[in-house]
Design a protein around this motif. Structure first.
Motif, PDB file in Angstrom:
ATOM      1  N   LEU A 206       0.878  -1.169   0.000  1.00 34.23           N
ATOM      2  CA  LEU A 206       0.000   0.000   0.000  1.00 34.23           C
ATOM      3  C   LEU A 206       0.917   1.220   0.000  1.00 34.23           C
ATOM      4  O   LEU A 206       1.600   1.497   0.985  1.00 34.23           O
ATOM      5  N   LEU A 207       0.944   1.918  -1.118  1.00 34.53           N
ATOM      6  CA  LEU A 207       1.861   3.047  -1.272  1.00 34.53           C
ATOM      7  C   LEU A 207       1.093   4.351  -1.087  1.00 34.53           C
ATOM      8  O   LEU A 207       0.237   4.709  -1.904  1.00 34.53           O
ATOM      9  N   LYS A 208       1.404   5.067   0.000  1.00 37.56           N
ATOM     10  CA  LYS A 208       0.671   6.307   0.280  1.00 37.56           C
ATOM     11  C   LYS A 208       1.311   7.489  -0.438  1.00 37.56           C
ATOM     12  O   LYS A 208       2.538   7.566  -0.570  1.00 37.56           O
ATOM     13  N   ARG A 209       0.461   8.387  -0.894  1.00 37.32           N
ATOM     14  CA  ARG A 209       0.946   9.571  -1.604  1.00 37.32           C
ATOM     15  C   ARG A 209       1.631  10.516  -0.619  1.00 37.32           C
ATOM     16  O   ARG A 209       1.082  10.817   0.448  1.00 37.32           O
ATOM     17  N   GLY A 210       2.793  10.989  -0.987  1.00 34.33           N
ATOM     18  CA  GLY A 210       3.490  11.962  -0.157  1.00 34.33           C
ATOM     19  C   GLY A 210       2.655  13.223  -0.018  1.00 34.33           C
ATOM     20  O   GLY A 210       1.882  13.573  -0.910  1.00 34.33           O
ATOM     21  N   VAL A 234      -0.954  -1.022  -4.479  1.00 31.92           N
ATOM     22  CA  VAL A 234      -2.214  -0.282  -4.326  1.00 31.92           C
ATOM     23  C   VAL A 234      -1.831   1.135  -3.911  1.00 31.92           C
ATOM     24  O   VAL A 234      -1.060   1.320  -2.961  1.00 31.92           O
ATOM     25  N   LEU A 235      -2.349   2.122  -4.624  1.00 29.65           N
ATOM     26  CA  LEU A 235      -2.018   3.514  -4.320  1.00 29.65           C
ATOM     27  C   LEU A 235      -3.001   4.052  -3.284  1.00 29.65           C
ATOM     28  O   LEU A 235      -4.178   3.662  -3.277  1.00 29.65           O
ATOM     29  N   CYS A 236      -2.520   4.953  -2.434  1.00 33.13           N
ATOM     30  CA  CYS A 236      -3.404   5.521  -1.408  1.00 33.13           C
ATOM     31  C   CYS A 236      -3.325   7.046  -1.406  1.00 33.13           C
ATOM     32  O   CYS A 236      -2.279   7.621  -1.137  1.00 33.13           O
ATOM     33  N   GLU A 237      -4.473   7.664  -1.701  1.00 36.66           N
ATOM     34  CA  GLU A 237      -4.585   9.123  -1.607  1.00 36.66           C
ATOM     35  C   GLU A 237      -4.916   9.450  -0.151  1.00 36.66           C
ATOM     36  O   GLU A 237      -5.917   8.966   0.389  1.00 36.66           O
ATOM     37  N   ARG A 238      -4.067  10.275   0.484  1.00 36.09           N
ATOM     38  CA  ARG A 238      -4.246  10.577   1.914  1.00 36.09           C
ATOM     39  C   ARG A 238      -4.171  12.070   2.204  1.00 36.09           C
ATOM     40  O   ARG A 238      -3.929  12.479   3.328  1.00 36.09           O
ATOM     41  N   GLY A 239      -4.470  12.852   1.146  1.00 36.97           N
ATOM     42  CA  GLY A 239      -4.488  14.296   1.345  1.00 36.97           C
ATOM     43  C   GLY A 239      -3.126  14.915   1.107  1.00 36.97           C
ATOM     44  O   GLY A 239      -2.099  14.281   1.316  1.00 36.97           O
ATOM     45  N   VAL A 240      -3.169  16.158   0.651  1.00 36.55           N
ATOM     46  CA  VAL A 240      -1.932  16.895   0.380  1.00 36.55           C
ATOM     47  C   VAL A 240      -1.945  18.205   1.168  1.00 36.55           C
ATOM     48  O   VAL A 240      -2.998  18.698   1.567  1.00 36.55           O
ATOM     49  N   ARG A 241      -0.767  18.754   1.369  1.00 31.70           N
ATOM     50  CA  ARG A 241      -0.633  20.007   2.123  1.00 31.70           C
ATOM     51  C   ARG A 241      -1.222  21.185   1.353  1.00 31.70           C
ATOM     52  O   ARG A 241      -1.063  21.271   0.136  1.00 31.70           O
ATOM     53  N   LYS A 260      -6.883   6.788 -12.395  1.00 28.53           N
ATOM     54  CA  LYS A 260      -7.515   5.703 -13.156  1.00 28.53           C
ATOM     55  C   LYS A 260      -7.515   5.971 -14.664  1.00 28.53           C
ATOM     56  O   LYS A 260      -7.628   5.048 -15.456  1.00 28.53           O
ATOM     57  N   GLY A 261      -7.377   7.219 -15.036  1.00 27.29           N
ATOM     58  CA  GLY A 261      -7.300   7.563 -16.459  1.00 27.29           C
ATOM     59  C   GLY A 261      -5.938   7.272 -17.058  1.00 27.29           C
ATOM     60  O   GLY A 261      -5.760   7.305 -18.277  1.00 27.29           O
ATOM     61  N   THR A 262      -4.955   6.982 -16.220  1.00 25.39           N
ATOM     62  CA  THR A 262      -3.598   6.814 -16.731  1.00 25.39           C
ATOM     63  C   THR A 262      -2.927   5.536 -16.227  1.00 25.39           C
ATOM     64  O   THR A 262      -1.939   5.086 -16.786  1.00 25.39           O
ATOM     65  N   SER A 263      -3.479   4.926 -15.169  1.00 26.73           N
ATOM     66  CA  SER A 263      -2.845   3.743 -14.568  1.00 26.73           C
ATOM     67  C   SER A 263      -3.874   2.662 -14.262  1.00 26.73           C
ATOM     68  O   SER A 263      -5.038   2.960 -13.987  1.00 26.73           O
ATOM     69  N   HIS A 264      -3.415   1.427 -14.274  1.00 26.49           N
ATOM     70  CA  HIS A 264      -4.268   0.271 -13.958  1.00 26.49           C
ATOM     71  C   HIS A 264      -4.288  -0.037 -12.468  1.00 26.49           C
ATOM     72  O   HIS A 264      -5.024  -0.908 -12.011  1.00 26.49           O
ATOM     73  N   LEU A 265      -3.461   0.680 -11.683  1.00 27.57           N
ATOM     74  CA  LEU A 265      -3.295   0.315 -10.268  1.00 27.57           C
ATOM     75  C   LEU A 265      -4.536   0.680  -9.438  1.00 27.57           C
ATOM     76  O   LEU A 265      -5.143   1.732  -9.651  1.00 27.57           O
ATOM     77  N   PRO A 266      -4.888  -0.167  -8.476  1.00 28.11           N
ATOM     78  CA  PRO A 266      -6.015   0.158  -7.586  1.00 28.11           C
ATOM     79  C   PRO A 266      -5.705   1.403  -6.748  1.00 28.11           C
ATOM     80  O   PRO A 266      -4.547   1.677  -6.442  1.00 28.11           O
ATOM     81  N   VAL A 267      -6.759   2.116  -6.383  1.00 28.24           N
ATOM     82  CA  VAL A 267      -6.605   3.339  -5.582  1.00 28.24           C
ATOM     83  C   VAL A 267      -7.510   3.242  -4.360  1.00 28.24           C
ATOM     84  O   VAL A 267      -8.713   2.997  -4.495  1.00 28.24           O
TER      85      VAL A 267
END
Ligand code: PEP
Ligand code: MN
Length: 352
Positions: A206-210, A234-241, A260-267
């Motif tokens: 589970l890779l969280k977005r910086g 699996v990508l994880c959106e966790r908010g940005v500053r 999802k428009g550019t990658s097949h990876l789950p979010v």
């Protein structure tokens, strides 16, 4: 790749540029306009990326045609991909997954109480940090291996796969021993040695977005893991500053359809860290489902006022159960359904 030359570029400069590109085994297509000359590079774009073209004085602009990530792209894998976390699937059209649990594993009683509550409410997987990335070195840092052991034990008891963070390359082997999914936290999204190491394990990541990372940077970090042979990211959106200070971070919901428009990876979306406020968690979880996310990860605590980490964003079990009811109705209306834990026979659970 398309290279736009500056006005006044001489024939000698153009020939020099063409020679450099051809030396890489690539061909060129030169288009001379009235004001500008444009050079199209023909062949594998990756080969020319190694050359710092923008450093050549006659080059005004370099426009890549292909994306810098390959394995993460839809061109490489046109169907949405799926990760298998224990017996629970994430992505690829699988039912919506709710991962829930405490921010940190604190005590056996605290973990057990929370795990039972989220299991009863229908969460498919259990989360809990044993290694905590804290802003202050004086804050609770997690129980380490003891936390992993407790998490594994309750996960096995309830039939729930467990997700936990690995902060350092030195912990990868240990966390791999206990977890069903390895989490790389926001602060480590661009720790390339860690990404390389988790790319070598056989468990989903589970890779969280910086907190200040672009979607492209997130996908480049996923590429590090994928390129090592681990195809379950699996990508994880966790908010940005942002400048907004009434919330901990700003949840970028557009990241879901954007990725999802550019990658097949789950979010999946983490509305807890994205908002830092328990009262915003359920609405943002519903929004994530409506926007096409494959799941959410939510923090829960029986006594948020006593939590050793992230109490203000923790949902009480009662509120978590209400959120699950809403998500179930919404997931059904959208034809998605909610993922269920891989439950053990009822007889084994009747005393829980
Ligand atoms: C967490 O999920 O435990 C965590 C620390 O989140 P983040 O890395 O997104 O801050
Ligand atoms: Mn937390």
């Amino acid at each position: 790749m398309i290279i736009v030359l500056r006005p006044g570029t001489t024939d000698a400069e153009l020939e020099d540029l063409i020679g450099r590109i051809r030396s890489l085994g690539l061909d060129v297509d030169v288009s001379r306009g009235v004001k500008r000359t444009v050079v199209g590079v023909i062949g594998e774009e990756d080969k020319v990326r190694v050359m710092p073209l923008a450093a050549i004085p006659c080059v005004e602009q370099v426009m890549p045609v292909l994306k810098p990530y390959t394995l993460a792209s839809l061109e490489f894998h046109p169907e949405p991909s799926r990760a298998a976390v224990g017996g629970v699937s994430i992505g690829g059209g699988a039912p919506f997954v709710v991962i829930a649990g405490p921010c940190a594993v604190e005590t056996p009683e605290q973990l057990r109480g929370t795990a039972l509550a989220v299991w009863r409410a229908g969460a498919a997987a259990l989360r809990g940090g044993a290694f905590k990335p804290r802003t202050s070195p004086y804050s609770f840092q997690g129980l380490g291996e003891e936390g992993l052991r407790l998490l594994r034990a309750i996960g096995d008891e309830l039939g729930m796969p467990v997700v936990t963070e690995v902060m350092d390359t030195r912990q990868v082997e240990l966390v791999d021993k206990y977890a069903d999914m390895l989490q790389v936290g926001a602060r480590n999204m661009q720790n390339y040695t860690l990404l390389t190491e988790v790319g070598r394990v056989g468990k989903p990541v589970l890779l969280k977005r910086g907190m200040s990372a672009t979607v492209k940077e997130l996908l480049m970090s996923a590429e590090y893991i994928l390129s090592q042979g681990n195809r379950q990211v699996v990508l994880c959106e966790r908010g940005v500053r942002s400048f907004e200070d009434s919330v901990r971070n700003v949840l970028d919901l557009s990241a879901i359809p954007n990725i999802k428009g550019t990658s097949h990876l789950p979010v999946v979306v983490d509305p807890s860290h994205a908002t830092g406020r328990w009262d915003l968690v359920a609405p943002m979880a519903r929004a994530a489902l409506a926007a096409g996310a494959d799941g959410v990860m939510v923090e829960v605590h029986e006594h948020p006022e006593e939590a050793l980490c992230d109490g203000p964003q923790a949902l009480l079990p009662k509120r978590f159960a209400e959120m699950m009811g809403d998500l179930r109705r919404l997931a059904d209306a959208l034809g998605r359904g909610l993922a269920k834990p891989t439950r053990l026979p009822v007889s084994q659970h009747q005393n829980l």
